[in-house]
Scaffold this active site. Structure first.
Site, PDB file in Angstrom:
ATOM      1  N   HIS A   1     -16.773 -17.350   0.517  1.00 31.44           N
ATOM      2  CA  HIS A   1     -17.460 -18.597   0.405  1.00 31.44           C
ATOM      3  C   HIS A   1     -18.152 -18.707  -0.728  1.00 31.44           C
ATOM      4  O   HIS A   1     -19.100 -19.818  -0.824  1.00 31.44           O
ATOM      5  CB  HIS A   1     -18.557 -18.784   1.529  1.00 31.44           C
TER       6      HIS A   1
HETATM    7 FE1  FES Z   1     -19.742 -15.627   2.595  1.00 28.11          FE
HETATM    8 FE2  FES Z   1     -19.857 -13.668   0.932  1.00 28.11          FE
HETATM    9  S1  FES Z   1     -20.117 -15.962   0.625  1.00 28.11           S
HETATM   10  S2  FES Z   1     -19.354 -13.479   3.229  1.00 28.11           S
END
Ligand code: FES
Length: 144
Positions: free
Chosen positions: A108
């Site tokens: 993410h």
């Molecule tokens: Fe979501 Fe690393 S940014 S698990």
């Protein structure tokens, strides 16, 4: 889990050794002088630049988040949902302008500097965890 002994005698600037400790990936990275110096130049972009949150042992609650400035030891698990971030020794500036090296989580998009300190504006809430560790001598680190 038993402690893990790691030989760092051949670790060059920018290189990483990956070991497993208690079923988790642990990274040992040698930071160049330039990278260590750079750590103080973008603190205003970090959530917890001074290690206020308990994400590291007391002896690593400093700006480099380590015992020796040149050696960084961390659990390689993103503090968002547990993916393992990618080490970008040369191309991290594509993620954070002006910062040469760091860790990028592909899940993410969380970003961490070369001390595992999380940048602002990403999903991960906390710095990467520094596990307990100690030096057996100049060449050997004991993780755990
Ligand atoms: Fe979501 Fe690393 S940014 S698990």
């Amino acid at each position: 889990g038993a402690p893990v002994e790691v030989d760092i005698s051949k670790l060059q600037d920018g290189q990483m050794i990956r070991v497993e400790w208690r079923g988790k990936p642990v990274w040992i990275v040698r930071r160049s002088d330039a990278v260590v110096e750079e750590l103080s130049s973008f603190e205003d972009q970090l959530r917890d630049p001074g290690s206020a949150q308990p994400q590291q042992p007391e002896y690593a609650a400093n700006q480099t988040r380590s015992i020796k400035p040149e050696i960084f030891v961390a659990v390689g698990i993103c503090t968002h949902l547990g993916c393992s971030p990618t080490y970008l020794p040369d191309s991290f500036s594509e993620q954070v302008s002006g910062v040469k090296a760091g860790f990028f989580c592909p899940c993410h998009g969380s970003k961490f500097d070369m001390a595992g300190r999380v940048f602002q504006g990403v999903p991960a809430p906390l710095n990467l965890v520094v596990p307990p560790y100690m030096y057996l001598d100049d060449k050997r680190v004991l993780v755990g």
